[in-house]
Design an enzyme around this catalytic site. Sequence first.
Site, PDB file in Angstrom:
ATOM      1  N   SER A   1       0.838  -1.182   0.000  1.00  0.00           N
ATOM      2  CA  SER A   1       0.000   0.000   0.000  1.00  0.00           C
ATOM      3  C   SER A   1       0.883   1.245   0.000  1.00  0.00           C
ATOM      4  CB  SER A   1      -0.956  -0.030   1.198  1.00  0.00           C
ATOM      5  OG  SER A   1      -1.979   0.917   1.043  1.00  0.00           O
TER       6      SER A   1
ATOM      7  N   ASP B   1     -10.042  -2.896  -5.592  1.00  0.00           N
ATOM      8  CA  ASP B   1      -9.391  -2.115  -4.541  1.00  0.00           C
ATOM      9  C   ASP B   1      -9.865  -0.656  -4.576  1.00  0.00           C
ATOM     10  OD1 ASP B   1      -7.704  -0.859  -2.755  1.00  0.00           O
ATOM     11  OD2 ASP B   1      -5.920  -1.955  -3.399  1.00  0.00           O
TER      12      ASP B   1
ATOM     13  N   HIS C   1      -8.193  -4.442  -1.606  1.00  0.00           N
ATOM     14  CA  HIS C   1      -6.916  -4.011  -1.056  1.00  0.00           C
ATOM     15  C   HIS C   1      -6.250  -5.071  -0.195  1.00  0.00           C
ATOM     16  CE1 HIS C   1      -4.085  -0.776  -0.357  1.00  0.00           C
ATOM     17  NE2 HIS C   1      -4.159  -0.939   0.949  1.00  0.00           N
TER      18      HIS C   1
END
Length: 686
Positions: free
Chosen positions: A534, A619, A654
């Site tokens: 991330s 995501d 995600h």
Amino acid sequence: MKPPIAKRIPYAHEIHGDVRHDDYYWLNEPTNPEVIQYLEDENKYYDEIMEPIKEQTEEIYQRMVDRVPESEVNVPIQQGPYFYYSRLEKEQQYPIYARKKAVSREELSKAQEEILLDLNELAKASDYLSVTAQRMSTDHQHLAYLENRDGTDRFTAYVKDMETGKLLPDVIPNVFIYGSLEWSRCGDYLFYITVDDFERPSRLMRHRLGSDVASDELIYEEKETTFILHMNKSLSGQFIIVHAESKTTSEVRLIDVDSPLSSPQLVEERRQDILYDVEHSGDNLLLLTNEEALNFQLQSCPLTDFQSRTNVIDYDEDRFLQAVYPFQNTLLIAGRENGLTQLWELKEGKLEPLHWDEPIYSVSVIGHQNVAAKEILLSYESLLTPETTYGFNPQTGERKCLQVAPVSGHYERSDYHQEQLWATAEDGSKVPLMLVYHKDAFDDGPAPLILSAYGSYGANSDPYFSPYKLPILDKGVVFVTAQVRGGSEMGRSWYEDGKMQHKRNTFTDFIAAANHLIEQGYTTSSQLAGRGGSAGGLLAGAVANMAGDLFKVIVPEVPFVDVVTTMLDTSIPLTTLEWDEWGDPRKKEDYFYIKSYSPYDNVEAKDYPHMYVTTGLNDPRVGYFEPAKWVARLRDLKTDDNTLVLKTNMGAGHFGESGRFNQLKEVAEVYAFVLHHIGAGADVKI
């Protein structure tokens, strides 16, 4: 099979007199069949690359599965007449949530179990399942919970009748993933927070049980696009605490659970750069605030006068205060000191730390306990110590070990070492590193090493025990976590020095960590892997551009790599919330600073290490198109023959796959790729 080559369609972004060419901009169209085809072609190429190491992948996966305990049961937490807990059996993908009715912990072994939610049963309806918040009504008759089946942050709230075991007709869509669901004391009203079209949690709603959701009342709407809403219940259970906050400023409102129809009460209007949080304690409100106190100070005020404040303790710059727990029998405060988590007990106006035996550890107060608890549950672990639950007696100060998380298979902690090192950054700052490795890892000299970091949002990378790392440690691989700036491991200033116009410190800290590990003989460039996910994937991507020659492999997972484009596009979910973290590129100074490190904008015609990149089609936090575009540009420009793969999860978001065995398979694939390239294979002496 040759690597897929994405077609190029000329496209240019122009702002501040600067032009950025973006020939892969077309990949941001998820409904375009050509986009889906490209992602599927990348997945086919990924499968082909992974085929020769399939046996190693399976071996790692099976050894991880071997480490799954026969049964895992959390220490039950008492709430009223029940003890609540979760358990997970070895063959199951998901936990079972349950409770037992008992007067004391000693009676639990004889009490009958009542299952609240069996996520394994729920998961049968789809390939993906995430259940986050679970809130039991005060009378213990209704369980509200949040469920998602596509990997986005939009969840649906359901209410289960515990007497009948059936779901009520009350079904509430578009509820935020966490911090978004609480009951009134009477159990007639459910408060929840929904997301807007940009996935921003912004509307606080009130639902009367049994009524039509369409008639639910809007209690408060946060219209400032850089702010979000979230809520929690006070430890006393008396108030629902509603937070409106940005990265720099906060505002709190209180809802009395005994007056669910009353308007939320504002504690203090927002003021730029002032952050505060509150807790309820008897007739008072406790406040943690950064006003004139970078690392937060603790104050108290009467519930009848929020402005009449006194300091509970003297401010200490060396202590970063993060949470307060006003139990009836003691006041515990959680925070950080010397780079580690810490718990203090308030005694005679001073904070007394709870002491622990190891030099590296993580400790916290377990959530959702009863304010009147005579035995306060604490969680403790380190890189070598499995998660341990203690019962803390505030009257005697005694800590009783209630449970140590089981480790399946052979584990002798003396076979492994943990240590802390300090790398010197470009500006002289000392960057803490946490290491764990097998005691024989360095018998033949420098060892294969995986260096990871996050370094954003003030989030901390604290030490934790993972039995699933043991098979990798047994192969002589060293795990290192760099606590780079952008986190708050060393206090609030550590975060401030790694954001906005100081963001490059995050990347140079990581590079300094890699250089230190090489210089000190822990590893070599040919044995070194870098990893981040991330915002940590942004770190990994930036480092690939800035110092890729230091690494044999880099693993950016769901990486935030097209920073300028995303921060300029307010139609993308969550963009406006991020301006206080990275800067607003509509401003010239912020634009050129972000552009100086944005991985997509800094790909060059040069050699890059082996790279393993992941993303998820659904995501909402980092759009799949960011890593897809980045990989396409890397394939076009890089001058080496090193392997570059892009793995897209076509049915998740995600956080990747749901279900622990699916997740272990994903982790095993990453490790197999990394170990193949950094030269780790056979086990060290065991």
